[in-house]
Scaffold this active site. Structure first.
Site, PDB file in Angstrom:
ATOM      1  N   VAL A 112       4.515  -6.342 -71.369  1.00 55.75           N
ATOM      2  CA  VAL A 112       5.140  -7.382 -71.042  1.00 55.75           C
ATOM      3  C   VAL A 112       4.098  -8.697 -70.253  1.00 55.75           C
ATOM      4  CG1 VAL A 112       7.517  -6.580 -70.826  1.00 55.75           C
ATOM      5  CG2 VAL A 112       5.958  -6.497 -68.836  1.00 55.75           C
ATOM      6  N   HIS A 128       8.715  -5.511 -75.909  1.00 52.65           N
ATOM      7  CA  HIS A 128       9.522  -5.145 -74.797  1.00 52.65           C
ATOM      8  C   HIS A 128       9.790  -6.778 -74.111  1.00 52.65           C
ATOM      9  CE1 HIS A 128       8.898  -0.528 -74.774  1.00 52.65           C
ATOM     10  NE2 HIS A 128       9.882  -1.084 -75.511  1.00 52.65           N
ATOM     11  N   CYS A 136      18.746 -17.710 -69.122  1.00 55.86           N
ATOM     12  CA  CYS A 136      20.173 -17.438 -68.427  1.00 55.86           C
ATOM     13  C   CYS A 136      20.606 -16.235 -68.681  1.00 55.86           C
ATOM     14  CB  CYS A 136      21.120 -18.706 -68.510  1.00 55.86           C
ATOM     15  SG  CYS A 136      22.564 -18.321 -67.905  1.00 55.86           S
ATOM     16  N   CYS A 175      23.693 -24.230 -68.086  1.00 59.57           N
ATOM     17  CA  CYS A 175      25.174 -23.989 -68.043  1.00 59.57           C
ATOM     18  C   CYS A 175      25.595 -24.208 -66.467  1.00 59.57           C
ATOM     19  CB  CYS A 175      25.581 -22.891 -68.283  1.00 59.57           C
ATOM     20  SG  CYS A 175      24.820 -21.235 -67.521  1.00 59.57           S
ATOM     21  N   THR A 214      -0.466   4.105 -74.803  1.00 57.72           N
ATOM     22  CA  THR A 214       1.085   4.340 -74.426  1.00 57.72           C
ATOM     23  C   THR A 214       1.257   5.954 -74.696  1.00 57.72           C
ATOM     24  OG1 THR A 214       3.328   4.257 -75.378  1.00 57.72           O
ATOM     25  CG2 THR A 214       1.384   4.148 -77.062  1.00 57.72           C
ATOM     26  N   GLU A 241      -5.376  10.608 -72.426  1.00 57.08           N
ATOM     27  CA  GLU A 241      -4.537  11.923 -72.359  1.00 57.08           C
ATOM     28  C   GLU A 241      -3.992  12.424 -73.566  1.00 57.08           C
ATOM     29  OE1 GLU A 241      -4.478  13.637 -69.518  1.00 57.08           O
ATOM     30  OE2 GLU A 241      -5.274  11.844 -68.178  1.00 57.08           O
TER      31      GLU A 241
HETATM   32  P1  OAD Z   1       3.374   4.461 -69.701  1.00 51.37           P
HETATM   33  O1  OAD Z   1       3.104   4.369 -68.456  1.00 51.37           O
HETATM   34  O2  OAD Z   1       4.666   5.423 -70.278  1.00 51.37           O
HETATM   35  O3  OAD Z   1       2.068   5.339 -70.505  1.00 51.37           O
HETATM   36  C1  OAD Z   1       0.819   4.814 -70.156  1.00 51.37           C
HETATM   37  C2  OAD Z   1      -0.282   5.550 -71.248  1.00 51.37           C
HETATM   38  O4  OAD Z   1      -1.530   4.805 -71.056  1.00 51.37           O
HETATM   39  C3  OAD Z   1      -0.439   7.215 -70.743  1.00 51.37           C
HETATM   40  O5  OAD Z   1      -0.263   7.839 -71.990  1.00 51.37           O
HETATM   41  C4  OAD Z   1      -1.768   7.038 -70.383  1.00 51.37           C
HETATM   42  O6  OAD Z   1      -2.400   8.280 -70.510  1.00 51.37           O
HETATM   43  C5  OAD Z   1      -2.560   6.059 -71.065  1.00 51.37           C
HETATM   44  N1  OAD Z   1      -3.670   5.520 -70.285  1.00 51.37           N
HETATM   45  C6  OAD Z   1      -4.043   5.191 -69.018  1.00 51.37           C
HETATM   46  N2  OAD Z   1      -5.185   4.619 -68.770  1.00 51.37           N
HETATM   47  C7  OAD Z   1      -5.530   4.211 -69.896  1.00 51.37           C
HETATM   48  C8  OAD Z   1      -6.745   3.470 -70.401  1.00 51.37           C
HETATM   49  N3  OAD Z   1      -7.680   3.158 -69.557  1.00 51.37           N
HETATM   50  N4  OAD Z   1      -7.063   3.440 -71.675  1.00 51.37           N
HETATM   51  C9  OAD Z   1      -5.917   3.991 -72.642  1.00 51.37           C
HETATM   52  N5  OAD Z   1      -4.876   4.438 -72.303  1.00 51.37           N
HETATM   53  C10 OAD Z   1      -4.647   4.905 -71.011  1.00 51.37           C
HETATM   54  O7  OAD Z   1       3.377   3.379 -70.556  1.00 51.37           O
HETATM   55  P2  OAD Z   1       3.954   2.946 -71.925  1.00 51.37           P
HETATM   56  O8  OAD Z   1       3.818   3.900 -72.981  1.00 51.37           O
HETATM   57  O9  OAD Z   1       3.273   1.332 -72.203  1.00 51.37           O
HETATM   58  O10 OAD Z   1       9.337  -0.728 -70.604  1.00 51.37           O
HETATM   59  O11 OAD Z   1       5.435   2.543 -71.522  1.00 51.37           O
HETATM   60  C11 OAD Z   1       6.498   2.078 -72.317  1.00 51.37           C
HETATM   61  C12 OAD Z   1       7.391   1.400 -71.631  1.00 51.37           C
HETATM   62  O12 OAD Z   1       7.963   2.140 -70.541  1.00 51.37           O
HETATM   63  C13 OAD Z   1       6.883   0.228 -71.286  1.00 51.37           C
HETATM   64  O13 OAD Z   1       6.613  -0.881 -72.203  1.00 51.37           O
HETATM   65  C14 OAD Z   1       8.082  -0.358 -70.203  1.00 51.37           C
HETATM   66  C15 OAD Z   1       8.185   0.901 -69.597  1.00 51.37           C
HETATM   67  O14 OAD Z   1       9.603   1.413 -69.088  1.00 51.37           O
HETATM   68  C16 OAD Z   1       9.442  -1.834 -70.391  1.00 51.37           C
HETATM   69  O15 OAD Z   1       9.090  -2.770 -69.608  1.00 51.37           O
HETATM   70  C17 OAD Z   1      10.761  -2.375 -71.152  1.00 51.37           C
END
Ligand code: OAD
Length: 278
Positions: A112, A128, A136, A175, A214, A241
């Protein structure tokens, strides 16, 4: 000092060189080196410290709008104080390189933040939503709002919800009754209109997807790399990881995005630049 060699980089480079249509699927790990907290990592993840039920649902916002609004304003100010890292810059450079040769690199991000854009890349889909788009909560009208700047030196400190300065969300100018909310996707909400469809369409025609930073746990974004595999494309995962997706990946480059992506793009370019044979 020579950087550490990255295992499997040669294999990923060969896939990158063979690809004419690349899709990058990014998550919070890509922005970690910029100082943006991830969600699920032990100690540092936002969902380790805060409860999504209290902060990231429509119900939470309705029951305590000041708390939820103020917390998102903190995150917006924090991100404003961050800058894109070498991983974002490498993706942007690769996108330009492919566009120049009539090929394409498409970005769909769960993030985001706006760090892809500030690195100079064009983003097809913010799956996301965005912390910098407001609307609003009642009538849905889009609205402008400036989160302001973080106090000098204080941007990184995660606020204690009990003592955080609470600010009421502004009311909607369209609104006059509704409150503004951040344009992000809360748990239980739909993805922004068209974001998933655009991403799936890009994946349908790609020959390589790169899934970076991710944990591959939040649906439907977590299933997108499988859509690439389903059309016979290769998928390179960049993550220090092992994730739910790792065993399915064609190649897992185990390292930080800020190191691995620049190395991949350098290797792709080769010592004399990459020229595709016609
Ligand atoms: P997570 O916090 O779930 O996962 C982050 C990932 O990044 C993990 O697998 C880490 O191992 C990896 N990581 C950490 N440092 C890194 C680096 N330097 N290089 C590469 N990878 C690295 O984050 P997301 O999978 O993005 O939703 O989370 C998904 C969604 O969950 C987000 O978009 C958010 C949250 O709830 C909303 O905001 C709607």
């Amino acid at each position: 000092m020579e950087p550490e060699p990255i295992p499997d980089l040669a294999e990923a480079t060969a896939l990158a060189r063979a690809a004419r249509r690349v899709v990058v699927l990014s998550g919070a790990g890509l922005s970690a080196a910029s100082g943006v907290p991830t969600f699920r990592e032990a100690q540092t993840g936002l969902w380790e410290r805060y409860s999504p039920e209290q902060l990231a649902t429509e119900d939470a916002f309705r029951s305590d709008p000041e708390l939820v609004w103020s917390w998102y304003q903190w995150r917006a100010r924090l991100i404003r104080s961050c800058t894109p890292n070498a991983g974002h810059l490498a993706v942007a450079a690769w996108q330009r390189r492919l566009a120049a040769s009539g090929d394409s690199l498409t970005i769909a991000t769960q993030n985001v933040d706006d760090l892809h854009e500030r690195a100079g890349a064009e983003v097809l889909a913010h799956l996301h939503g965005s912390l910098f788009e407001y609307r609003c909560a009642d009538c849905g009208a889009p609205a402008e709002h400036d989160p302001g700047a973080a106090p000098e030196g204080d941007a990184g400190s995660a606020p204690d919800l009990e003592s955080m300065r609470r600010v009421a969300p502004p009311s909607c100018a369209a609104c006059g009754v509704g409150m503004l909310r951040p344009g992000i996707v809360w748990f239980g909400e739909m993805l922004p209109a068209g974001a998933l469809e655009r991403t799936l369409a890009a994946l349908q025609h790609c020959d390589l997807a790169v899934v970076v930073g991710t944990s591959a746990t939040v649906q439907p974004a977590a299933s997108l790399p499988y859509a690439a595999l389903g059309v016979g494309a290769a998928v390179v995962e960049v993550n220090p990881e092992v994730t739910e997706f790792s065993t399915a990946a064609s190649v897992h480059l185990r390292g930080a995005a800020g190191q691995v992506l620049p190395a991949l793009v350098r290797a792709y370019d080769g010592p004399h630049g990459h020229h595709r044979p016609d």
